[in-house]
Scaffold this motif. Sequence first.
Motif, PDB file in Angstrom:
ATOM      1  N   SER A 176       2.523   6.161  -2.545  1.00  0.00           N
ATOM      2  CA  SER A 176       3.582   7.151  -2.762  1.00  0.00           C
ATOM      3  C   SER A 176       3.833   7.378  -4.250  1.00  0.00           C
ATOM      4  CB  SER A 176       4.868   6.722  -2.049  1.00  0.00           C
ATOM      5  OG  SER A 176       5.358   5.497  -2.562  1.00  0.00           O
ATOM      6  N   VAL A 177       3.752   6.317  -5.063  1.00  0.00           N
ATOM      7  CA  VAL A 177       3.929   6.478  -6.510  1.00  0.00           C
ATOM      8  C   VAL A 177       2.768   7.277  -7.094  1.00  0.00           C
ATOM      9  CG1 VAL A 177       4.022   5.268  -8.731  1.00  0.00           C
ATOM     10  CG2 VAL A 177       5.336   4.406  -6.787  1.00  0.00           C
ATOM     11  N   ALA A 178       1.539   6.959  -6.671  1.00  0.00           N
ATOM     12  CA  ALA A 178       0.370   7.672  -7.183  1.00  0.00           C
ATOM     13  C   ALA A 178       0.422   9.158  -6.824  1.00  0.00           C
ATOM     14  CB  ALA A 178      -0.912   7.041  -6.634  1.00  0.00           C
ATOM     15  N   GLU A 179       0.802   9.456  -5.584  1.00  0.00           N
ATOM     16  CA  GLU A 179       0.860  10.846  -5.151  1.00  0.00           C
ATOM     17  C   GLU A 179       1.928  11.622  -5.913  1.00  0.00           C
ATOM     18  OE1 GLU A 179       2.134  12.902  -1.027  1.00  0.00           O
ATOM     19  OE2 GLU A 179       0.252  11.743  -0.889  1.00  0.00           O
ATOM     20  N   ALA A 180       3.095  11.024  -6.083  1.00  0.00           N
ATOM     21  CA  ALA A 180       4.167  11.705  -6.812  1.00  0.00           C
ATOM     22  C   ALA A 180       3.796  11.911  -8.282  1.00  0.00           C
ATOM     23  CB  ALA A 180       5.460  10.898  -6.707  1.00  0.00           C
ATOM     24  N   ASN A 181       3.136  10.914  -8.875  1.00  0.00           N
ATOM     25  CA  ASN A 181       2.717  11.043 -10.269  1.00  0.00           C
ATOM     26  C   ASN A 181       1.708  12.177 -10.436  1.00  0.00           C
ATOM     27  OD1 ASN A 181       0.597  10.001 -12.551  1.00  0.00           O
ATOM     28  ND2 ASN A 181       2.712   9.460 -13.078  1.00  0.00           N
ATOM     29  N   PHE A 219       0.815  -1.216   0.000  1.00  0.00           N
ATOM     30  CA  PHE A 219       0.000   0.000   0.000  1.00  0.00           C
ATOM     31  C   PHE A 219       0.848   1.267   0.000  1.00  0.00           C
ATOM     32  CE2 PHE A 219      -2.460   3.407   1.974  1.00  0.00           C
ATOM     33  CZ  PHE A 219      -3.565   3.405   1.144  1.00  0.00           C
ATOM     34  N   GLU A 220       1.868   1.310   0.827  1.00  0.00           N
ATOM     35  CA  GLU A 220       2.669   2.534   0.901  1.00  0.00           C
ATOM     36  C   GLU A 220       3.387   2.815  -0.416  1.00  0.00           C
ATOM     37  OE1 GLU A 220       4.718   3.725   4.269  1.00  0.00           O
ATOM     38  OE2 GLU A 220       3.426   2.712   5.709  1.00  0.00           O
ATOM     39  N   PRO A 262      -1.087   5.595   7.133  1.00  0.00           N
ATOM     40  CA  PRO A 262      -0.745   5.620   5.711  1.00  0.00           C
ATOM     41  C   PRO A 262      -1.922   6.125   4.880  1.00  0.00           C
ATOM     42  CG  PRO A 262      -1.151   3.370   6.448  1.00  0.00           C
ATOM     43  CD  PRO A 262      -1.203   4.227   7.672  1.00  0.00           C
ATOM     44  N   ALA A 263      -1.783   7.326   4.355  1.00  0.00           N
ATOM     45  CA  ALA A 263      -2.801   7.947   3.507  1.00  0.00           C
ATOM     46  C   ALA A 263      -2.086   8.744   2.428  1.00  0.00           C
ATOM     47  CB  ALA A 263      -3.714   8.850   4.333  1.00  0.00           C
ATOM     48  N   PHE A 264      -2.637   8.725   1.226  1.00  0.00           N
ATOM     49  CA  PHE A 264      -1.994   9.382   0.089  1.00  0.00           C
ATOM     50  C   PHE A 264      -3.074  10.045  -0.762  1.00  0.00           C
ATOM     51  CE2 PHE A 264       0.565   5.864   1.487  1.00  0.00           C
ATOM     52  CZ  PHE A 264       1.844   6.387   1.528  1.00  0.00           C
ATOM     53  N   PHE A 265      -2.746  11.193  -1.344  1.00  0.00           N
ATOM     54  CA  PHE A 265      -3.734  11.907  -2.150  1.00  0.00           C
ATOM     55  C   PHE A 265      -3.418  11.795  -3.638  1.00  0.00           C
ATOM     56  CE2 PHE A 265      -0.566  15.199  -0.988  1.00  0.00           C
ATOM     57  CZ  PHE A 265      -0.191  15.649  -2.256  1.00  0.00           C
ATOM     58  N   THR A 266      -4.460  11.985  -4.433  1.00  0.00           N
ATOM     59  CA  THR A 266      -4.313  12.143  -5.873  1.00  0.00           C
ATOM     60  C   THR A 266      -5.389  13.102  -6.344  1.00  0.00           C
ATOM     61  OG1 THR A 266      -4.051  11.013  -8.007  1.00  0.00           O
ATOM     62  CG2 THR A 266      -5.729  10.133  -6.507  1.00  0.00           C
ATOM     63  N   ASP A 303      -7.186  14.752 -10.000  1.00  0.00           N
ATOM     64  CA  ASP A 303      -7.282  14.811 -11.457  1.00  0.00           C
ATOM     65  C   ASP A 303      -7.424  16.261 -11.890  1.00  0.00           C
ATOM     66  OD1 ASP A 303      -6.861  12.185 -12.142  1.00  0.00           O
ATOM     67  OD2 ASP A 303      -8.978  11.640 -12.179  1.00  0.00           O
ATOM     68  N   ALA A 304      -7.995  16.502 -13.060  1.00  0.00           N
ATOM     69  CA  ALA A 304      -8.108  17.854 -13.593  1.00  0.00           C
ATOM     70  C   ALA A 304      -9.290  18.576 -12.957  1.00  0.00           C
ATOM     71  CB  ALA A 304      -8.255  17.806 -15.102  1.00  0.00           C
ATOM     72  N   GLY A 305      -9.114  18.960 -11.707  1.00  0.00           N
ATOM     73  CA  GLY A 305     -10.133  19.659 -10.947  1.00  0.00           C
ATOM     74  C   GLY A 305      -9.599  19.925  -9.557  1.00  0.00           C
ATOM     75  N   PRO A 306     -10.357  20.620  -8.710  1.00  0.00           N
ATOM     76  CA  PRO A 306      -9.860  20.985  -7.384  1.00  0.00           C
ATOM     77  C   PRO A 306     -10.008  19.887  -6.347  1.00  0.00           C
ATOM     78  CG  PRO A 306     -12.042  21.903  -7.701  1.00  0.00           C
ATOM     79  CD  PRO A 306     -11.653  21.266  -9.018  1.00  0.00           C
ATOM     80  N   ASN A 307     -10.888  18.919  -6.604  1.00  0.00           N
ATOM     81  CA  ASN A 307     -11.223  17.935  -5.578  1.00  0.00           C
ATOM     82  C   ASN A 307     -10.110  16.910  -5.396  1.00  0.00           C
ATOM     83  OD1 ASN A 307     -14.072  18.813  -5.029  1.00  0.00           O
ATOM     84  ND2 ASN A 307     -14.212  18.424  -7.220  1.00  0.00           N
ATOM     85  N   VAL A 308      -9.993  16.440  -4.166  1.00  0.00           N
ATOM     86  CA  VAL A 308      -8.907  15.533  -3.790  1.00  0.00           C
ATOM     87  C   VAL A 308      -9.483  14.152  -3.502  1.00  0.00           C
ATOM     88  CG1 VAL A 308      -6.973  15.164  -2.199  1.00  0.00           C
ATOM     89  CG2 VAL A 308      -7.705  17.501  -2.764  1.00  0.00           C
ATOM     90  N   LYS A 309      -8.792  13.121  -3.937  1.00  0.00           N
ATOM     91  CA  LYS A 309      -9.140  11.754  -3.574  1.00  0.00           C
ATOM     92  C   LYS A 309      -8.028  11.213  -2.688  1.00  0.00           C
ATOM     93  CE  LYS A 309     -11.268  12.749  -7.553  1.00  0.00           C
ATOM     94  NZ  LYS A 309     -10.954  13.953  -8.354  1.00  0.00           N
ATOM     95  N   VAL A 310      -8.421  10.576  -1.593  1.00  0.00           N
ATOM     96  CA  VAL A 310      -7.453  10.109  -0.615  1.00  0.00           C
ATOM     97  C   VAL A 310      -7.508   8.588  -0.546  1.00  0.00           C
ATOM     98  CG1 VAL A 310      -6.660  10.240   1.766  1.00  0.00           C
ATOM     99  CG2 VAL A 310      -7.755  12.234   0.711  1.00  0.00           C
ATOM    100  N   LEU A 311      -6.360   7.952  -0.727  1.00  0.00           N
ATOM    101  CA  LEU A 311      -6.238   6.502  -0.635  1.00  0.00           C
ATOM    102  C   LEU A 311      -5.846   6.140   0.795  1.00  0.00           C
ATOM    103  CD1 LEU A 311      -4.007   6.090  -3.805  1.00  0.00           C
ATOM    104  CD2 LEU A 311      -6.459   5.671  -3.702  1.00  0.00           C
ATOM    105  N   TYR A 312      -6.537   5.135   1.366  1.00  0.00           N
ATOM    106  CA  TYR A 312      -6.226   4.731   2.731  1.00  0.00           C
ATOM    107  C   TYR A 312      -6.717   3.301   2.953  1.00  0.00           C
ATOM    108  CZ  TYR A 312     -11.161   5.680   3.702  1.00  0.00           C
ATOM    109  OH  TYR A 312     -12.531   5.662   3.683  1.00  0.00           O
ATOM    110  N   LEU A 313      -6.406   2.752   4.111  1.00  0.00           N
ATOM    111  CA  LEU A 313      -6.815   1.401   4.453  1.00  0.00           C
ATOM    112  C   LEU A 313      -8.048   1.439   5.362  1.00  0.00           C
ATOM    113  CD1 LEU A 313      -3.261  -0.069   5.075  1.00  0.00           C
ATOM    114  CD2 LEU A 313      -4.768  -0.567   3.137  1.00  0.00           C
TER     115      LEU A 313
END
Length: 324
Positions: A233-238, A228-229, A276-280, A282-292
Amino acid sequence: MKATARAHTNIALIKYWGKRNESLILPANSNLSVTLDGFSTETTVHFQEGLKKDSFRLNEQNVEGDALGKVAVFLDKVRALSGKEIYAQVQSVNHVPTAAGFASSASGLAALAAASSKAIGLSLDDTELSRLARQGSGSASRSIFGGFVEWQMGEREDGSDSFAVQIADKSHWDIRIAAVVLSKTEKKVSSREGMRRTVETSPFYAGWLEQTAKDLQEIKQAIKVKDFEKMGSVAEANCMRMHATTLGANPPFTYWQDTTMRVMQTVQSLREQGIPAFFTIDAGPNVKVLYLPEDEDKLKKQLQATEGVEDIIISKPGSGISYR
């Protein structure tokens, strides 16, 4: 000649940003998403003899202009495949905020592709349906499938090898995605315009493409072994690199708002607390957060306390196309 299909939207973990062919909607890079069970579009297509043109109702409202034109152009592709010259009534219910960064076009065009092809009598497998949906909206190619999905960019000029494939189904991994709603207003720069401007003018774009190919291989391995981490981390950096390309465009632009930054800082604070939580984004202001799943209560509490957050919608990995 009538069919109803439901498609769920998806969130890209490795972003699709830029096209190698605008008219065929062929991406400049392969990309990867997770389908979300919390957002969907249900569309009914009814082809009828005697109609003189296509019609479109979205959320019980008649639609005209460019939006109707986009539907009609897509139905022309379906008619061409079937060899039948017959118009349709299209009714769609969209359970996704439109044009606010939640990829409503993904579920919308995937549902339209599925319903229209079935209604007109085509028997398309998932690969053929993904290829068809791509011609309406690139990200719609991924919403044909559930779980974790890779859209392969392909190499052929005609786009015949550019379609999505499922790399893991929805039961593979029990993760959560929190869609943090900050604004339901339409964004000023559309995804299509943002991509075009970035590809044509951003000096950062070549570096983005080079790194994204590496990111894709890393995240596929992380999903396979359920790291998961690493995945997060790859998704957030991308995501951060994608948005950096927009700042290098001419004229520069960003989809972020003040609250976008505050949510990003909340997620970083959660990590400092050992969650462990990570954000991503897309083309907009809203944030999606990945977590367990085990971290949901703490995560929701801190996100809800963040100034400017209007709503939080929780999703799991969702299903692909379904019919009724």
